[in-house]
Design a protein around this motif. Structure first.
Motif, PDB file in Angstrom:
ATOM      1  N   THR A  44       8.025  22.116  24.183  1.00 54.59           N
ATOM      2  CA  THR A  44       9.150  22.550  25.008  1.00 54.59           C
ATOM      3  C   THR A  44       9.192  24.072  25.087  1.00 54.59           C
ATOM      4  O   THR A  44       9.423  24.648  26.146  1.00 54.59           O
ATOM      5  CB  THR A  44      10.465  22.005  24.425  1.00 54.59           C
ATOM      6  OG1 THR A  44      10.388  20.580  24.405  1.00 54.59           O
ATOM      7  CG2 THR A  44      11.659  22.435  25.261  1.00 54.59           C
ATOM      8  N   ASP A 152       9.826  16.963  30.680  1.00 60.46           N
ATOM      9  CA  ASP A 152       9.675  17.093  29.231  1.00 60.46           C
ATOM     10  C   ASP A 152       9.948  15.754  28.531  1.00 60.46           C
ATOM     11  O   ASP A 152      10.605  14.875  29.094  1.00 60.46           O
ATOM     12  CB  ASP A 152      10.672  18.164  28.739  1.00 60.46           C
ATOM     13  CG  ASP A 152      10.286  18.718  27.363  1.00 60.46           C
ATOM     14  OD1 ASP A 152       9.275  18.253  26.799  1.00 60.46           O
ATOM     15  OD2 ASP A 152      11.002  19.604  26.869  1.00 60.46           O
ATOM     16  N   ASP A 153       9.457  15.633  27.320  1.00 61.38           N
ATOM     17  CA  ASP A 153       9.692  14.435  26.507  1.00 61.38           C
ATOM     18  C   ASP A 153       9.339  13.159  27.250  1.00 61.38           C
ATOM     19  O   ASP A 153      10.061  12.161  27.186  1.00 61.38           O
ATOM     20  CB  ASP A 153      11.161  14.370  26.058  1.00 61.38           C
ATOM     21  CG  ASP A 153      11.503  15.475  25.066  1.00 61.38           C
ATOM     22  OD1 ASP A 153      10.610  15.854  24.279  1.00 61.38           O
ATOM     23  OD2 ASP A 153      12.641  15.962  25.084  1.00 61.38           O
TER      24      ASP A 153
END
Ligand SMILES: Nc1ncnc2c1ncn2[C@@H]1O[C@H](COP(=O)(O)OP(=O)(O)OP(=O)(O)O)[C@@H](O)[C@H]1O
Ligand SMILES: [Mg+2]
Length: 977
Positions: A44, A152-153
């Protein structure tokens, strides 16, 4: 995201990668990169760095992230990234998109839900339409500059998002869009990993491993507050993972306290020391703050204070007070959106959530669900709280989950399947069996649509168990569905046995259920390439259906019978059946046809085999339209792919490619390997006809790869497609091998119906190319025999063409010309212009050799014009080469470029052709192939195109051409209204 003030430590290599990727964007090219690494390693943080770099270049950056406990929210990562931005866009920019595109986007982005009204309900099997719409939206968003879409993720992404991402990676936006992804590899679902690997192999995704910091970097990260010895100890303990480092460093500042409740390092997937450090940090909180933090962990990440307060069973005022403490301690952080907060790190949320007592958690989820209900939230938003808190027997909770499943079933079937599954679990024991059966069916359908055949199969079996013995119709429906899944699983024997047993078990062998089963048994014969058996069952089905006066059922039986006849080569009988079936289908209104869509689909299939392309197209289109209108998703793929083949035969190559692309995409999404293979084979033919030789070869190779271990019929189709592509790429030897091996021997005995003559002609040409005259003669003779038995114009045309090729090779020019002309006349009769023109080209060649130059030129010109009209550029170029050989100067039938015009109007015909291939994302060598030009010539054309369009990249060329052709077709539509 991390606060902007944080200094980035190390990562010089990645910075270079980012700058390169962003430069590509500045050049107008799309790209994708994935940061892959363990929790806390710094993905991140790197995305923040990328965003800052993009920002500095003036790129638009949109950020979305998936979240651990909210994994079933459909398309969530994309919604998170795009929704607010799109909501804030001027409506002018949004409405520049097509109505269809907006309608599709309405199903993905809440901000656009207003465009959903009045649209036909979407279908599970057409999910690629949403994917395409999002691709167009992304392209549209680059109107004022490059776009960096950060996701993200992703390891927590819902299945719908994963599918969408897969589609975007397979076919990237034709604009400056960079997809920047972050994934924890060990937690990524299989489909995501597969999509990333595929893109990696295809070269469309850059895979960036994010590893540990070095010792020096770790010291830099820790800063001066941590002395050398302590830094060394922390480094050793953390292994260079920055999250661990930071967490351990924090705990240096905490006062050690006894009796801190432990966190399980195993559950958290972090080293024990880090778990202990986290526990200590949490133990510092006041009771009030801890309660609200616990509530927040249940409410979401990001969360709203109001929801956290509800989950924590406290007032909003005290929640806000607690929030101040949490912000001060940096456990949560503000986001860009007011009243929305995030945990400092997803690992913190996890730690907090895990450490709450199970009983309390149930209550907290229940309170969250209640609060959401009070706020008027949709069942989709409430579903995961309901699922986590409801007890078995809670009918209302089951209803909510069912509703949530219904809402998303068409576009995010995998999420729907999960929710239907939870609804089933919650259903009271006393619930009526049909409620359970219905849920099982919904779940099975959603599972099958996402390729989870084994689970879908299990759900169907369970449902069959529940059906009361006297509900015969339902039982037969479920049995049929179950056998259908067994076919998908390649378990044809099991399907057959199931259908046969069901048949034996029927009390009334003259019932409509019996007829329905017989139709299935006939189709079962088709799958097993036992066309005789297929015919027998179809016959029985028809004689059972007719006396019942059930018109849709009778039409369906008649259509299968026609199809059986067509595949087995019994043309006159098949033709009689076909005509009967066509009359019956024409007599059905749409509502009646909806009861037996297979009537129209199988009729279209029969017509495809029986030289009746026009009718086949019309019936396939009707099946698709009625299927769409009645939401019968699973009946769409077959007529869709028939329509693609029909358009290919009718010489509408662009339309065929489009349909087959859809069919391929649909089959990929549903994991239906058989349909995928079939469609890839046809897609390869379409590419070949359009002159995309490399594309055809690659597609055929993928097809062959897929069919290893699949049914023989598919092995044949794949082998043929590969052979056709191999011959064009100059490898006739392997082409022969592929044809003969896949299709059961020299005479291709396994190929059904009319196609056998067609592929025997291909075999003849391959053999001639190898100089194997006598083998070619045998193949040609086999084609004649097949055609004589079939009595179909297309078969005759192919046999004539094979013979013409052999005669030409033998120096019998007059004879060759005669046969070739007969071939073209026969192909014309059935409306197959490409085949007709190919035969005509051959005739031209023979006539030229025979010294009949005038006639030769006439044939070749005719052929070239026809091929031009169809978009068969490479074949056209071949005809023109012959013409040139005869001293003919080629002057195009269409306008030259006009100097006084701007935009694509200024392009010459040839330049426009090149530009269109740029739209198709072809490279210069591929364009050279397709148009029979030298790469140098293509380069010259490209330079002229750039200059005339005043652009500097291929993407801009593509966009300009697409835009003006789009505008032209819109003008055309409006004029037609
Ligand atoms: N190179 C770096 N320089 C400075 N700080 C860093 C660096 N890498 C990571 N960090 C810090 O370490 C912490 C963890 O990093 P980050 O959140 O980026 O990990 P992650 O890989 O995204 O983890 P997860 O998979 O759990 O999301 C963050 O506080 C981040 O700011
Ligand atoms: Mg992260």
């Amino acid at each position: 995201m991390a606060p902007k003030g944080d200094q980035l430590v190390g990562r010089a290599v990645t910075a270079g990668v980012f700058d390169d990727a962003l430069s590509e964007l500045d050049g107008g090219r799309s790209g994708a990169l994935a940061l892959v690494g363990e929790p806390g390693i710094g993905k991140t943080r790197l995305l923040v760095d990328l965003a800052a770099r993009a920002d500095a270049r003036g790129h638009l950056v949109l950020y979305g992230s998936a979240s651990e406990l909210e994994r079933e929210l459909p398309f969530w990562v994309f919604v998170d990234a795009l929704d607010e931005y799109v909501a804030g866009l001027e409506s002018r920019r949004v409405e520049a998109l097509d109505d269809d595109v907006l309608g599709e986007l309405a199903l993905v982005l809440p901000a656009l839900s207003r465009f959903e009204a009045g649209r036909e309900a979407p279908l599970q099997h057409e999910r690629y339409r949403s994917h395409r719409a999002v691709r167009e939206l992304l392209e549209q968003l680059t109107a004022s500059g490059p776009l960096v879409l950060v996701l993200d993720d992703l390891h927590w992404a819902d299945a719908g998002s994963v599918e969408l991402l897969g589609a975007l990676l397979r076919r990237p936006p034709a604009a400056a869009v960079l997809l920047a992804l972050a994934v924890r590899p060990r937690q990524a679902p299989e489909r995501l990993t597969a999509a990333l690997e595929r893109a990696d192999r295809a070269g469309t995704l850059l895979h960036v491993e994010v590893g540990a910091l070095t010792r020096g970097e770790a010291c830099e990260l820790l800063g001066e507050a941590v002395d050398g010895a302590a830094a060394t100890a922390l480094y050793d303990e953390s292994g260079g993972n920055p999250f661990y480092l930071e967490q351990l460093a924090r705990s240096l500042a905490f006062e050690r306290r006894a009796g801190v409740p432990e966190l399980s390092p195993g559950d958290l997937d972090v080293p024990p020391a880090v778990a202990a450090a986290l526990a200590e940090e949490l133990a510092l909180l006041s009771d009030g703050a801890r309660g609200v933090l616990d509530g927040a962990a249940v409410a979401g990440d990001p969360f709203e204070p109001e929801l956290a307060a509800a989950a924590a069973a406290t007032s909003e005022a005290s929640a806000l007070e607690a929030l101040d403490e949490l912000l001060r301690l940096d456990l949560v952080r503000e986001t860009e959106v007011p009243r929305r907060f995030r945990f400092r790190h997803p690992l913190i949320r996890r730690a907090v959530y895990q450490s709450t007592p199970g009983g309390w958690r149930l209550g907290a989820h229940e309170r969250s669900a209640e609060m959401l209900t009070a706020r008027g939230a949709s069942p989709v938003e409430r579903a995961h709280h309901v699922e986590r808190s409801a007890r078995q027997g809670d009918a209302a909770a089951a209803a909510t989950l069912r509703e949530a499943g219904d809402v998303v079933a068409q576009r995010a079937p995998a999420s729907a399947a999960t929710w239907f599954g939870h609804a089933l679990r919650l259903l009271p024991d006393a619930a009526p069996a049909d409620a359970r059966v219905e849920l099982l069916l919904l779940r099975a359908r959603a599972l099958v649509a996402t390729g989870q055949f084994a689970h879908g199969h299990a759900a169907l079996l369970e449902s069959i168990e529940l059906v009361p013995a006297d509900a015969v119709a339902l039982r037969v429906r479920l049995t049929t569905a179950c056998a259908g899944v067994e076919h998908l699983l390649g378990r044809h024997e099991q399907a057959h046995a199931r259908l046969a047993t069901a048949m034996d078990g029927l009390r009334d062998p003259a019932s409509r259920e019996a007829a329905a089963l017989m139709i299935e048994l006939a189709m079962d014969g088709f799958f097993r390439m036992d066309y005789e058996l297929m015919g027998e069952w179809a016959e029985r089905a028809l004689s059972t259906a007719r006396p019942l006066g059930d018109r849709p059922l009778t039409a369906a039986a008649e259509a299968v019978l026609a199809f059986a006849g067509a595949t087995s080569g019994a043309t006159p009988e098949a033709e009689a059946r076909r005509s009967q079936a066509a009359t019956l289908v024409a007599d059905l209104n749409d509502a009646e046809l909806a009861e037996r869509l297979d009537a129209a689909a199988n009729l279209a299939g029969a017509e495809l085999y029986l030289d009746r392309y026009e009718e086949a197209g019309a019936h396939a289109e009707r099946a698709i339209a009625v299927g769409r209108a009645t939401g019968q998703s699973e009946f769409i793929p077959l007529p869709y792919s028939i329509l693609g083949q029909v358009e290919l035969l009718r010489g509408r190559l662009a339309k065929a490619a489009e349909l087959l692309d859809d069919a391929v995409e649909g089959a990929r999404l549903s994991g239906n390997v058989q349909a995928l293979a079939g469609n890839l084979g046809n897609r390869s033919f379409a590419a070949l006809a359009a002159g995309d030789v490399r594309g055809a070869l690659a597609t055929a190779e993928e097809c062959v790869e897929l069919t290893r271990g699949l049914d023989q019929s598919l092995v044949c189709a794949a082998g043929v497609a590969l052979a056709a592509a191999l011959l064009e790429t100059g490898d006739p030897e392997r082409a022969v091998e592929s044809l003969v091996e896949s299709s059961g021997g020299d005479e291709l005995p396994l190929i059904p119906g009319v196609w056998r003559a067609k592929w025997l002609e291909l075999l003849t040409r391959c053999q001639l190319a190898l100089g194997w005259r006598s083998a070619a003669e045998r193949s040609s003779a086999a084609a004649q025999a097949a055609a004589a038995a079939l009595r179909l114009r297309m078969a005759t045309s192919m046999a004539d063409r094979a013979a013409a090729a052999v005669e030409l090779d033998a120096g019998h020019f007059d004879l060759a010309a005669r046969r070739a002309l007969a071939a073209s006349a026969a192909a014309d009769e059935v409306g197959a212009p490409v085949e007709a023109a190919l035969a005509r080209t051959l005739a031209g060649r023979a006539l030229a050799q025979a010294g009949q130059t005038e006639r030769a030129m006439a044939q070749l010109e005719h052929a070239a014009a026809e091929l031009h009209a169809c978009g068969a550029l490479r074949y056209r170029a071949a005809a023109e080469r012959e013409l040139r050989g005869l001293g003919q100067r080629i002057h195009r039938r269409t306008r030259p470029g006009r100097i006084d015009r701007t935009g694509i109007e200024a392009l010459t015909q040839r330049e426009l052709e090149v530009a269109r291939l740029v739209v198709d994302r072809r490279t210069n060598p591929e364009i050279a192939d397709a148009l029979f030009l030298s790469p140098k010539t293509v380069e010259t054309h490209m330079r002229n195109i750039f200059r005339k369009l005043d652009v500097s990249s291929r993407v801009e060329v593509a966009r300009t051409v697409e835009r003006s052709e789009h505008a032209a077709s819109r003008r055309g539509r409006e004029a037609g209204r």
